[in-house]
Each structure stands twice: as structure tokens, then as C-alpha cells.
Design an enzyme around this catalytic site. Structure first.
Site, short mmCIF file in Angstrom:
data_model
loop_
_atom_site.label_atom_id
_atom_site.label_comp_id
_atom_site.label_asym_id
_atom_site.label_seq_id
_atom_site.Cartn_x
_atom_site.Cartn_y
_atom_site.Cartn_z
N ARG A 169 -13.53 -7.59 -3.12
CA ARG A 169 -13.03 -7.41 -1.75
C ARG A 169 -12.47 -5.98 -1.58
O ARG A 169 -11.73 -5.49 -2.41
CB ARG A 169 -11.94 -8.45 -1.47
CG ARG A 169 -11.28 -8.34 -0.10
CD ARG A 169 -10.03 -7.47 -0.13
NE ARG A 169 -9.30 -7.49 1.14
CZ ARG A 169 -8.28 -6.69 1.41
NH1 ARG A 169 -7.86 -5.81 0.53
NH2 ARG A 169 -7.67 -6.78 2.58
N GLY A 198 -5.75 -6.00 5.82
CA GLY A 198 -6.83 -5.02 5.92
C GLY A 198 -8.01 -5.45 6.76
O GLY A 198 -8.61 -4.62 7.46
N THR A 216 0.88 -1.17 0.00
CA THR A 216 0.00 0.00 0.00
C THR A 216 0.91 1.21 0.00
O THR A 216 2.10 1.09 0.31
CB THR A 216 -0.90 0.00 1.26
OG1 THR A 216 -1.92 -0.98 1.12
CG2 THR A 216 -1.56 1.32 1.54
N THR A 237 -1.13 0.19 6.76
CA THR A 237 -0.84 -0.83 5.76
C THR A 237 -0.75 -2.17 6.45
O THR A 237 -0.27 -2.26 7.58
CB THR A 237 0.48 -0.52 5.02
OG1 THR A 237 0.82 -1.68 4.22
CG2 THR A 237 1.63 -0.22 5.96
N1 ASP Z 1 -4.10 -2.86 3.81
C1 ASP Z 1 -4.13 -3.24 2.43
C2 ASP Z 1 -5.39 -4.01 2.18
O1 ASP Z 1 -5.76 -4.82 3.01
C3 ASP Z 1 -2.95 -4.04 2.02
C4 ASP Z 1 -1.63 -3.55 2.55
O2 ASP Z 1 -1.52 -2.50 3.12
O3 ASP Z 1 -0.63 -4.24 2.39
O4 ASP Z 1 -5.98 -3.87 1.14
#
Ligand code: ASP
Length: 313
Positions: free
Chosen positions: A205, A231, A177, A228
Site C-alpha cells: 500500500r 492518505g 508522517t 498528513t
Molecule cells: N498520510 C500518511 C499515509 O497515508 C499517513 C499520515 O500522514 O498519517 O501514508
């Protein structure tokens, strides 16, 4: 107005395992982080708004194919890219977000348009795209967003699922992210987050990034946060708002609240991290996994990056 300003950014907790990192890759990631810091720092140093600084820092990271947002986003199980983004203004808690879109070159600008030009906070899918077109936002071809590393990570993951093999992927093949938080010279806060989500996610999703209070939050009275990581856990524990509440209602410092929440999320399945700033200009960049691409820039001229557990340098 004072002279103080702070910008913190992340390029995701989906950092390449240390064992796979090379000096060339390391240099590339740090160059990308520095470019994003410079884009936001220029605005803050000139007395610009935190909201503009986080917008431009995130745009730079979205444009960089090394990170999982816009160009370089990961793929769903059916081989598509579905992007999520959010932005929030700490002055008045105005917020905008988009989810499950592929088209606008800069999803963060789509989120900002939702905040500034619509009566909604979160727009998803086809309706979001229609809104973005009507706003005249720049669109890019699917080929612009498609890059080889996330595509190969999807193929490997689909094969693994078919053969029922254990999941031994490192974080870089799972997710990532980008995000930015800032405190400007007027002590206003803002946060922005943009992501392709999780590799081989189910179509439709939506992660924590566009969920206000989960992956993105800004409120002058407490803090600005961009998260990040896994999620679903960040959503279930309203991670970003949890930190703000501990500061505003519990009297904790940003450092205490952010460190505690990031530590508490890990055993709940919430591998990841976040960046935060408060109105005094304090910044935190905690994570509970092997690495998180991150950086910080301050009014004293500091412009620092880090990937693993080393102090930013
Ligand atoms: N938080 C993000 C999600 O779940 C993924 C990430 O930050 O790595 O979509």
C-alpha cells in the site's frame, strides 16, 4: 534576495490523544520539532535554498524515533516497514519520490536522488533500492528503524482485527508522517514529506506522501504543501494540488484555500492536516483532528511549536 524566509514543519496528524499526553512526552515531541526547525532555519537564515532547508528539516525528523518516518516508522500487517517520501522544488516543479522501501537511512534523500539523478519522478520497491545503492546512499539495518511503540501498535491492531472489536485507537496508533515546507530569501518554495504510512497497512500500500499533488506539492506561483492524514482521501482529492489550483486559478489566498480543503476532506474520510507556505512567506498549519505536531520558524527569530489547538508558542 530579501531578508524574509519561512519554514513550517509537521510531525504528523497522528498526535497522541490529549488524555495520554504527559509533560515528559510533550517536552520530547517539542524538542524534536525544535531540532528540525533549527536544522532548516540555519540554512534559510544563511541565504540557503528552500530545497535544502526542507531536506534537512525532514532528515532531522526521520532520525527522531518519536515520529512515523524512517526510524520509528509503523509496520505493515506482515510486520515490515515500507517507507514513502517525496520532495518538490517550487522553482521548476522538479520532483522526486520513493515508495515502499526500507533500507536508506533517509528516505527523503532517496527522493531527492530520484529527482536529481534519475529520469523518473517516482521509484518503488526493489528498483528504488537498487537505484539508492547505486547512488551510494547510506543504508541502515532493519534494527535501526524498528522501535517498540509502533511494533506494539501493530500487535494490538492485529489482535483487534482478529476479534472483530471496534476500532477505538487514537490517531497516534494509526498513522503519522513528517514534512517541511519553506520559502527562502529568493522567494523560492520547496516541500518534502516522509512517512511509514498507516499502522497495519496492506503490504504494497502506498499513501499520499510520495504522490506529487496529493501529499506533496511545490510551485513558486502558488504554494508549497506537505500533508498528513488518511492518505487514500488525500490522493483521491489531489489535496495538495487542489490548494495550489484554488490559489493559482481561483484567486484564493493560501489561508482560504488550505483551510477550506482541510475542512472539506474531513467528511470524506480525510482526517488529517497539512502545512503550507506561499511566495510572500505566509504560512498555514491547518488540521481537522485532535492534534498535529507542528512548528514554524521565521526570519524575525520566531521558532514556535504546537500540538493541539493552541496557538504555536
Ligand atoms: N498520510 C500518511 C499515509 O497515508 C499517513 C499520515 O500522514 O498519517 O501514508
Amino acid at each position: 534576495m530579501d531578508q524574509n524566509w519561512t519554514l513550517a514543519i509537521h510531525g504528523g496528524a497522528g498526535a497522541l490523544a490529549k488524555a495520554r499526553m504527559t509533560p515528559e512526552l510533550d517536552a520530547g515531541f517539542r524538542d524534536g520539532l525544535r531540532a528540525a526547525l533549527a536544522a532548516g532555519a540555519r540554512i534559510l537564515a544563511a541565504g540557503g535554498a528552500a530545497l535544502d532547508a526542507v531536506t534537512h528539516a525532514v532528515m532531522a525528523l526521520e532520525e527522531d524515533p518519536q515520529f512515523n518516518a524512517a526510524r520509528g516508522a509503523v509496520f505493515t500487517t506482515d510486520g515490515r516497514q515500507e517507507m514513502d517520501a517525496a520532495i518538490m522544488d517550487g522553482r521548476d516543479r522538479r520532483a522526486g519520490a520513493v515508495a515502499g522501501i526500507c533500507g536508506p537511512r533517509h528516505p527523503v534523500l532517496a527522493a531527492r536522488a530520484v529527482m536529481e539523478k534519475s529520469d523518473a519522478v517516482l521509484l518503488a520497491g526493489e528498483g528504488a533500492l537498487r537505484f539508492c545503492r547505486a547512488q551510494g546512499l547510506e543504508f541502515a539495518d532493519p534494527a535501526w528503524f524498528h522501535t517498540e511503540r509502533p511494533w506494539q501498535a501493530l500487535q494490538k491492531e492485529l489482535q483487534r482485527r482478529q476479534s472483530n472489536a471496534p476500532d477505538l485507537r487514537d490517531d497516534a496508533d494509526r498513522h503519522g508522517t513528517v514534512g517541511a515546507v519553506a520559502r527562502d530569501r529568493f522567494a523560492n518554495l520547496a516541500a518534502a514529506t516522509s512517512t511509514g504510512g498507516m499502522t497495519a497497512k496492506r503490504p504494497g500500500r502506498i499513501g499520499d506522501s510520495p504522490i506529487i499533488g496529493a501529499g506533496t506539492w511545490a510551485e513558486n506561483a502558488s504554494c508549497a504543501i506537505s500533508a498528513t492524514g488518511h492518505g487514500e482521501t488525500f490522493i483521491r482529492y489531489a489535496a495538495a494540488h487542489e490548494i495550489a489550483a484554488r490559489i493559482r486559478l481561483g484567486g484564493q489566498s493560501l489561508q482560504q484555500a488550505a483551510a477550506a480543503v482541510v475542512a472539506e476532506l474531513l467528511p470524506l474520510g480525510g482526517s488529517g492536516g497539512l502545512i503550507g507556505v506561499d511566495a510572500a512567506g505566509n504560512a498555514v498549519l491547518p488540521f481537522n483532528c485532535e492534534g498535529m505536531y507542528r512548528g514554524i520558524a521565521r526570519a524575525d527569530g520566531a521558532l514556535l511549536t504546537a500540538i493541539y489547538d493552541e496557538a504555536p508558542g
